[in-house]
Design a protein around this motif. Structure first.
Motif, mmCIF file in Angstrom:
data_model
loop_
_atom_site.group_PDB
_atom_site.id
_atom_site.type_symbol
_atom_site.label_atom_id
_atom_site.label_comp_id
_atom_site.label_asym_id
_atom_site.label_seq_id
_atom_site.Cartn_x
_atom_site.Cartn_y
_atom_site.Cartn_z
ATOM 1 N N ARG A 1 0.691 -1.147 -0.090
ATOM 2 C CA ARG A 1 0.341 0.072 -0.708
ATOM 3 C C ARG A 1 0.694 1.467 -0.522
ATOM 4 N NH1 ARG A 1 -3.540 2.590 -2.160
ATOM 5 N NH2 ARG A 1 -4.917 3.783 -0.732
ATOM 6 N N LEU A 2 1.644 1.087 0.707
ATOM 7 C CA LEU A 2 2.971 2.679 0.652
ATOM 8 C C LEU A 2 3.362 2.869 -0.071
ATOM 9 C CD1 LEU A 2 4.784 5.098 2.598
ATOM 10 C CD2 LEU A 2 6.103 3.149 3.270
ATOM 11 N N THR A 3 3.791 1.881 -1.604
ATOM 12 C CA THR A 3 4.553 1.617 -2.861
ATOM 13 C C THR A 3 3.438 2.609 -3.127
ATOM 14 O OG1 THR A 3 5.710 -0.155 -2.804
ATOM 15 C CG2 THR A 3 5.551 0.226 -4.669
ATOM 16 N N ASN A 4 2.061 1.740 -3.885
ATOM 17 C CA ASN A 4 0.593 2.004 -4.096
ATOM 18 C C ASN A 4 0.833 3.656 -3.898
ATOM 19 O OD1 ASN A 4 -1.468 1.823 -6.008
ATOM 20 N ND2 ASN A 4 -2.497 2.470 -4.053
ATOM 21 N N LEU A 5 0.824 4.510 -2.673
ATOM 22 C CA LEU A 5 0.151 5.746 -2.508
ATOM 23 C C LEU A 5 1.358 6.322 -3.017
ATOM 24 C CD1 LEU A 5 -0.764 5.097 1.309
ATOM 25 C CD2 LEU A 5 -1.472 6.039 -0.660
ATOM 26 N N LYS A 6 3.209 5.893 -3.006
ATOM 27 C CA LYS A 6 4.189 6.891 -3.640
ATOM 28 C C LYS A 6 3.340 6.954 -5.027
ATOM 29 C CE LYS A 6 7.345 5.648 -0.003
ATOM 30 N NZ LYS A 6 8.298 4.758 0.280
ATOM 31 N N ILE A 7 3.550 5.805 -5.946
ATOM 32 C CA ILE A 7 3.209 5.426 -7.414
ATOM 33 C C ILE A 7 2.216 6.599 -7.202
ATOM 34 C CG2 ILE A 7 2.597 4.253 -9.271
ATOM 35 C CD1 ILE A 7 4.114 2.333 -7.493
ATOM 36 N N GLU A 8 0.765 6.609 -7.136
ATOM 37 C CA GLU A 8 0.314 8.272 -6.931
ATOM 38 C C GLU A 8 0.416 9.406 -7.046
ATOM 39 O OE1 GLU A 8 -3.157 6.002 -4.940
ATOM 40 O OE2 GLU A 8 -4.418 4.650 -6.141
ATOM 41 N N ALA A 9 0.859 9.107 -6.023
ATOM 42 C CA ALA A 9 1.018 10.565 -5.627
ATOM 43 C C ALA A 9 2.589 11.707 -6.572
ATOM 44 C CB ALA A 9 2.319 10.773 -4.047
ATOM 45 N N ALA A 10 3.524 10.465 -7.430
ATOM 46 C CA ALA A 10 4.203 11.206 -8.501
ATOM 47 C C ALA A 10 3.737 10.916 -9.439
ATOM 48 C CB ALA A 10 5.161 9.955 -8.525
ATOM 49 N N ALA A 11 2.266 10.348 -10.058
ATOM 50 C CA ALA A 11 1.779 10.501 -10.857
ATOM 51 C C ALA A 11 1.087 11.433 -10.551
ATOM 52 C CB ALA A 11 0.589 8.954 -11.170
ATOM 53 N N PHE B 1 1.509 6.353 -16.038
ATOM 54 C CA PHE B 1 2.868 6.777 -15.324
ATOM 55 C C PHE B 1 4.137 6.035 -15.108
ATOM 56 C CE2 PHE B 1 5.400 6.820 -11.162
ATOM 57 C CZ PHE B 1 6.373 8.612 -11.973
ATOM 58 N N VAL B 2 2.551 4.257 -14.231
ATOM 59 C CA VAL B 2 3.408 3.009 -15.155
ATOM 60 C C VAL B 2 3.904 2.033 -16.180
ATOM 61 C CG1 VAL B 2 3.517 0.844 -14.045
ATOM 62 C CG2 VAL B 2 2.399 2.335 -12.341
ATOM 63 N N GLN B 3 3.454 3.019 -17.238
ATOM 64 C CA GLN B 3 3.680 2.354 -18.223
ATOM 65 C C GLN B 3 4.788 3.077 -19.153
ATOM 66 O OE1 GLN B 3 1.846 0.332 -20.863
ATOM 67 N NE2 GLN B 3 2.788 1.161 -22.054
ATOM 68 N N ARG B 4 5.078 4.776 -18.715
ATOM 69 C CA ARG B 4 5.586 5.339 -19.424
ATOM 70 C C ARG B 4 7.457 4.309 -18.247
ATOM 71 N NH1 ARG B 4 7.316 10.977 -16.142
ATOM 72 N NH2 ARG B 4 7.941 9.206 -14.609
ATOM 73 N N HIS B 5 7.398 4.058 -17.174
ATOM 74 C CA HIS B 5 8.420 3.430 -16.690
ATOM 75 C C HIS B 5 8.494 2.324 -17.286
ATOM 76 C CE1 HIS B 5 7.887 6.961 -13.477
ATOM 77 N NE2 HIS B 5 9.660 6.263 -13.780
#
Length: 148
Positions: free
Chosen positions: A25-35, A45-49
């Motif tokens: 969940r923490l990683t998911n929150l970080k990915i959502e915030a970065a997106a 965002f994930v597709q770009r990476h």
């Protein structure tokens, strides 16, 4: 159906596959915030990476001196001082050599109305390259190449 007859799987237009990744969940929150910060959807965002996985080694991030000498940079690379300042802006926003910023933001960074012609000059000078072109509302992704 003609595309199914091709032997090379890369030539087939219908060859798209989906992958799933697992994270806590923490990683998911970080990915959502970065997106959100990048102005993108989480999937985009994930597709770009994901698209950079097989791109090969990332060019080393340009060494940024404490004080950037725009006139010297401009002279070395045959560009204008505004173009040199744009390179500096890109290099300061780069993470692992990659940067994604809108043309509007880049123009504001150097105080011009449009930055697309400056980007073109940096590409011709060989100090940046386009990793992924802009699409829709998603800004292009650039690789900042070291001066050396």
């Amino acid at each position: 159906m003609a595309s199914l007859a091709r032997r090379d799987p890369e030539e087939r237009a219908d060859s798209f596959y989906r992958f799933s990744v697992k994270c806590d969940r923490l990683t998911n929150l970080k990915i959502e915030a970065a997106a959100r910060k990048a102005g993108m959807t989480v999937n985009g965002f994930v597709q770009r990476h994901f698209e950079t996985i097989l791109a090969g080694p990332v060019a080393p991030t340009a060494d940024i001196p404490e004080r950037f000498d725009a006139p010297s940079f401009a002279k070395r690379h045959g560009v204008t001082i505004q173009t040199a300042n744009l390179w500096f802006s890109l290099s300061t926003h780069a993470h692992n050599g990659l940067v994604q910023r809108s043309l509007k933001d880049l123009a504001a960074d150097v105080g011009v109305h449009r930055a697309d012609h400056l980007i073109d000059r940096l590409i011709v000078a060989g100090v940046i390259e386009v990793v992924a072109p802009s699409a829709g509302l998603r800004p292009a992704i650039y690789r900042v190449i070291s001066e050396g």
